[in-house]
Write a protein that holds these residues in place. Structure first.
Motif, short mmCIF file in Angstrom:
data_model
loop_
_atom_site.label_atom_id
_atom_site.label_comp_id
_atom_site.label_asym_id
_atom_site.label_seq_id
_atom_site.Cartn_x
_atom_site.Cartn_y
_atom_site.Cartn_z
N ILE A 196 30.71 45.37 58.28
CA ILE A 196 29.63 46.32 58.01
C ILE A 196 29.01 46.03 56.64
O ILE A 196 27.78 46.04 56.49
CB ILE A 196 30.17 47.76 58.07
CG1 ILE A 196 30.57 48.12 59.52
CG2 ILE A 196 29.13 48.75 57.55
CD1 ILE A 196 31.29 49.44 59.64
N ALA A 197 29.85 45.76 55.64
CA ALA A 197 29.34 45.46 54.30
C ALA A 197 28.50 44.19 54.31
O ALA A 197 27.43 44.13 53.67
CB ALA A 197 30.51 45.31 53.32
N LEU A 198 28.94 43.17 55.05
CA LEU A 198 28.19 41.93 55.14
C LEU A 198 26.86 42.14 55.84
O LEU A 198 25.82 41.62 55.41
CB LEU A 198 29.03 40.88 55.88
CG LEU A 198 28.41 39.48 55.99
CD1 LEU A 198 28.17 38.89 54.61
CD2 LEU A 198 29.33 38.57 56.80
N GLU A 199 26.88 42.92 56.92
CA GLU A 199 25.64 43.20 57.65
C GLU A 199 24.65 43.94 56.76
O GLU A 199 23.45 43.63 56.74
CB GLU A 199 25.96 44.05 58.89
CG GLU A 199 24.73 44.35 59.73
CD GLU A 199 24.99 45.40 60.78
OE1 GLU A 199 24.17 45.52 61.69
OE2 GLU A 199 26.00 46.12 60.68
N VAL A 212 17.82 44.76 41.56
CA VAL A 212 18.67 43.90 40.74
C VAL A 212 20.13 44.35 40.86
O VAL A 212 20.82 44.58 39.85
CB VAL A 212 18.21 43.89 39.26
CG1 VAL A 212 18.83 42.70 38.53
CG2 VAL A 212 16.71 43.86 39.14
N ARG A 213 20.60 44.44 42.09
CA ARG A 213 21.96 44.93 42.33
C ARG A 213 22.85 43.82 42.91
O ARG A 213 23.87 44.12 43.55
CB ARG A 213 21.92 46.12 43.30
CG ARG A 213 21.17 47.33 42.76
CD ARG A 213 21.94 47.99 41.64
NE ARG A 213 23.05 48.79 42.14
CZ ARG A 213 23.98 49.34 41.39
NH1 ARG A 213 23.96 49.15 40.08
NH2 ARG A 213 24.96 50.05 41.92
N LYS A 218 28.04 42.05 44.98
CA LYS A 218 29.10 41.04 44.93
C LYS A 218 30.44 41.70 44.63
O LYS A 218 31.45 41.41 45.28
CB LYS A 218 28.76 40.00 43.87
CG LYS A 218 29.85 38.94 43.71
CD LYS A 218 29.53 38.00 42.55
CE LYS A 218 30.67 36.99 42.36
NZ LYS A 218 30.43 36.11 41.19
N GLN A 219 30.44 42.60 43.64
CA GLN A 219 31.68 43.29 43.28
C GLN A 219 32.19 44.15 44.44
O GLN A 219 33.39 44.22 44.69
CB GLN A 219 31.45 44.14 42.04
CG GLN A 219 31.22 43.34 40.77
CD GLN A 219 30.84 44.22 39.59
OE1 GLN A 219 30.89 45.45 39.68
NE2 GLN A 219 30.45 43.60 38.48
N LYS A 220 31.26 44.81 45.15
CA LYS A 220 31.65 45.65 46.28
C LYS A 220 32.30 44.81 47.38
O LYS A 220 33.35 45.19 47.91
CB LYS A 220 30.43 46.39 46.82
CG LYS A 220 30.76 47.37 47.93
CD LYS A 220 29.56 48.23 48.31
CE LYS A 220 28.53 47.44 49.05
NZ LYS A 220 27.43 48.30 49.56
N GLY A 225 37.20 42.46 49.94
CA GLY A 225 37.97 41.25 50.20
C GLY A 225 39.35 41.30 49.61
O GLY A 225 40.34 40.88 50.23
N ARG A 226 39.46 41.83 48.37
CA ARG A 226 40.78 41.97 47.74
C ARG A 226 41.66 42.94 48.52
O ARG A 226 42.88 42.72 48.64
CB ARG A 226 40.62 42.44 46.29
CG ARG A 226 40.12 41.37 45.34
CD ARG A 226 40.29 41.81 43.89
NE ARG A 226 39.49 42.99 43.59
CZ ARG A 226 38.25 42.96 43.14
NH1 ARG A 226 37.64 41.80 42.97
NH2 ARG A 226 37.61 44.08 42.87
#
Length: 595
Positions: A196-199, A212-213, A218-220, A225-226
C-alpha cells in the motif's frame, strides 16, 4: 467447511490432472515403503548367508523400485503443479471479472493494495489446497497407518519402546507452530502495508515532489521495511531455536531404538536386517510428525485466505441486473429524475428531492460548490449507484428495469479524472469502439481539441503513452478521454467536469466543436466555469444535495444567488470590458463618419 468445500471444488474442476496427482502420490508412497523391507531381505537372506545371486537380484529390485518411485514422485509434483496453477488462474480470472462488475460503492471503500494482496498472496496460498495440501495431510495419516503396522510386524517390543517419542516430538512441533504462525501472520500484514505504501508513493509522486516530501516518504518506507525485517528475524529465531531442538529429540529417539534394538539382536530376538528396516521406518515417522502441525497450519492459512477471497467473490453488488430485467431498446435520450434521494451505504445522505428533466438536443448544466452532489446525480443516470428513493427514467423506462449493459452502451460519460492506458493514443481513443476507423478517431479528437497536440508527436496517433497517461499533461489527458467518449456517439452525453484541466480558450473551442454532437443527443454537463455553460438550455444550481435554483443564464442572473455570485467573480468584469470596447469601437466609427 464451506470454504474448504469450495477450494476443493475449484481444484477438482481439473479432476483429470488431480486424479493423476493423487494416483502418482499413492504409488510413490507405497514404493517408498517397500524399500526398507527389501534392504532387510538383502541383509538377512543375502549378506548373512553369502548368497551373491540373491543380493544381485534384490539390488536390481531396489534400483527398479527407486526408479519407479522417482518417476511417480515427478508425476505427483508435475500434476500437482498443473492443477494448482490452473486453479490459481481460474480464481484470479474470476476475481478480476467480479471486481469489474462491482458497484462504485465497493470501490469507494476498498483499498487497491488490499485487492492486489488477495489476487496475488491469498490465491497463491489457496490454489494448491485441493491437491498439495490434501495430499500432504493424507500422506501423513497413510504413512502412520502403514509404517506403524510394519514396525509392529518387525518387532512389537521395539515399537512399544519407540512410539512414546513421537508424541513428544509432535508436542514440540505443535508449540513451535503455535508461536511461528502469528509471526508469519504479522509478516503478511506488514507486506500488505508495504504494498500500500509503495502504491501510494508511485501514484502520489507528483504530490511528493510538489511538497518536497521525498525524504519523509523514504523514511516512512524504510520504517515499514525495518518492521518487516524485525518480524522476519523473529520468525528466523523461532526456526533456529526449535529446528535443532526437534532434530535432537529425533536423534535421541533413534539412539533409543538402536540401544533397545541392539539388545534384541544380540539376544537373537531380532535380525540385523529387521533392525535396519525398523530404524528406517522410524525415521519415516519422524518427518511427518514434525510436519503435521505445519500442514495443519497451512490448512488454517488456506482457510483464512479462502475466507478473504470468497468474502470478495461473495460480495453482491447492490447495482446489478434485477430478476426479469429486459434489454433497453435504442433510445432517443429523454432523461427524468423524479423525487430522487440517495445515500451511501454508510448512511450519509447525498441527494434530496431531485427532480430533473432533460430532452434530446438539449443541454442541461449543473453547477454548485464542491460536495453538493453534482457528480453523483450523473452517476445515478448511468446507474453506477442506485437511488435510495424516487426513480431515474430514460425514455420513460426506469433504469432499474433494464440490463446494465443495454443502458450503459447508450450513455457516453467523460470524467474529471480520466484513466488512460499504457497504449497508443489511437487505441486509447478507440477503447470503447475498437472497430472504429482512423477517420472516426481523428474526427473525435478534433472535436475534443486533441488532434493538434497529438500531431505534435513524431508518431502522431501511434504515440505510446505511459501508465495512467504518463507523458501527457492533465489537459491533454482530459481531451484524449473526451475524444474517447465522443467517438461512441451515444444518445446521452454526460461530462463530469471533463474540461476542468484545460485553459479557458481551449475549453471554449471544445464546446464549440461539441455543438454538432449535442444536436443529436441529450447532454448533461457538470462544470465550474460560467463561460462553459451560459448557453445551456437549463442550468441547475445545487447546494448540499438539493437543487436550490434552476433556469437559463439570464434568469439565474436576476435572482442573485450562487450562480450570480460565480458569474460576478468569473465573467462580469470581462463582459463589461468587452461591452465597453465594443461601444468605444462604435463611437469611433460614428465619429469618423461624421467628420
Amino acid at each position: 467447511m464451506n470454504v474448504l468445500r469450495r477450494l476443493m471444488a475449484a481444484s477438482f474442476k481439473y479432476r483429470g490432472f488431480a486424479s493423476l496427482a493423487y494416483g502418482s502420490w499413492i504409488i510413490s508412497t507405497v514404493l517408498s515403503l517397500v524399500a526398507p523391507t527389501l534392504f532387510k531381505e538383502v541383509i538377512d537372506n543375502g549378506l548373512t548367508k553369502g548368497d551373491l545371486r540373491f543380493i544381485g537380484l534384490m539390488s536390481g529390485a531396489i534400483i527398479a523400485v527407486a526408479i519407479l518411485a522417482a518417476l511417480f514422485l515427478f508425476g505427483k509434483a508435475f500434476f500437482t503443479a498443473v492443477t494448482s496453477q490452473k486453479t490459481g488462474y481460474d480464481l484470479r480470472a474470476q476475481l478480476y471479472d467480479h471486481l469489474q462488475h462491482l458497484s462504485f460503492g465497493f470501490h469507494d471503500r476498498i483499498q487497491a493494495g488490499e485487492m492486489i494482496s488477495v489476487a496475488l498472496s491469498d490465491i497463491e496460498l489457496v490454489q494448491g489446497f485441493g491437491t498439495q495440501a490434501i495430499i500432504n495431510i493424507l500422506d501423513t495419516f497413510l504413512r502412520y497407518a502403514i509404517v506403524l503396522a510394519l514396525m509392529f510386524w518387525l518387532s512389537s517390543e521395539l515399537a512399544v519402546w519407540s512410539l512414546p517419542l513421537l508424541p513428544i516430538l509432535g508436542v514440540i512441533a505443535w508449540v513451535y507452530h503455535k508461536r511461528v504462525r502469528p509471526a508469519y501472520g504479522w509478516i503478511r500484514q506488514q507486506r500488505e502495508r508495504m504494498v500500500i505504501a509503495l502504491e501510494e508513493a508511485i501514484n502520489g509522486a507528483r504530490v511528493v515532489k510538489a511538497f518536497v516530501r521525498e525524504s519523509h516518504e523514504k523514511q516512512k518506507f524504510e520504517r515499514e521495511g525495518r518492521e518487516l525485517v524485525r518480524l522476519m528475524m523473529r520468525a528466523v529465531n523461532l526456526n533456529a531455536t526449535f529446528g535443532p531442538f526437534m532434530n535432537m529429540v529425533a536423534t535421541a529417539g533413534i539412539v533409543i531404538v538402536l540401544w533397545v534394538g541392539g539388545r534384541l539382536v544380540i539376544g537373537d530376538e531380532l535380525t540385523y536386517g529387521a533392525l535396519v528396516a525398523f530404524v528406517w521406518y522410524f525415521q519415516m515417522l519422524v518427518q511427518p510428525t514434525q510436519q503435521l502441525p505445519g500442514i495443519m497450519d497451512s490448512i488454517a492459512t488456506s482457510i483464512t485466505s479462502g475466507e478473504r477471497l470468497y468474502g470478495v467473490l461473495d460480495t453482491r453488488s447492490p447495482v446489478r441486473d434485477l430478476t426479469g430485467a429486459r434489454e433497453l431498446p435504442p433510445i432517443r435520450g429523454h432523461v427524468a429524475l423524479q423525487d430522487v434521494a440517495f445515500a451511501y451505504e454508510s448512511g450519509r445522505s447525498v441527494l434530496h428531492e431531485i427532480n430533473v428533466a432533460a430532452a434530446p438536443g438539449k443541454m442541461v448544466a449543473i453547477v454548485g460548490p464542491t460536495g453538493s452532489g453534482k457528480s453523483t446525480l450523473l452517476y445515478l443516470i448511468a446507474r453506477f449507484y442506485d437511488v435510495t428513493e424516487g426513480s431515474v427514467k430514460v425514455d420513460g423506462t426506469d433504469v432499474r428495469d433494464v440490463t446494465l449493459n443495454s443502458l450503459r452502451t447508450q450513455i457516453g460519460i467523460a470524467l474529471q479524472e480520466p484513466l488512460l492506458y499504457a497504449d497508443t493514443l489511437a487505441n486509447n481513443i478507440a477503447y470503447g469502439r475498437p472497430d472504429a476507423s482512423m477517420d472516426e478517431i481523428v474526427a473525435a479528437a478534433k472535436a475534443a481539441q486533441a488532434h493538434e497536440f497529438i500531431m505534435e508527436f513524431p508518431d502522431g496517433y501511434q504515440h505510446r503513452i505511459g501508465e495512467r497517461g504518463a507523458g501527457l499533461s492533465g489537459g491533454q489527458r482530459q481531451r484524449t478521454a473526451l475524444a474517447r467518449t465522443l467517438l461512441l456517439r451515444r444518445p446521452i452525453l454526460m461530462l463530469d467536469d471533463a474540461t476542468a484541466s484545460v485553459d479557458t480558450e481551449t475549453e471554449y473551442r471544445i464546446y464549440q466543436g461539441l455543438k454538432t454532437y449535442m444536436r443529436d443527443c441529450t447532454t448533461l454537463v457538470v462544470a465550474q466555469r460560467v463561460a462553459t455553460i451560459k448557453d445551456a438550455d437549463l442550468i441547475l444550481v445545487m447546494e448540499e444535495g438539493r437543487i436550490v435554483d434552476r433556469g437559463t443564464h439570464e434568469e439565474l442572473l436576476t435572482r442573485e444567488g450562487f450562480y450570480a455570485r460565480i458569474y460576478d467573480i468569473q465573467l462580469k468584469d470581462q463582459e463589461r470590458m468587452a461591452a465597453l470596447a465594443r461601444e468605444a469601437g462604435r463611437d469611433s466609427s460614428g465619429g469618423a463618419a461624421h467628420e
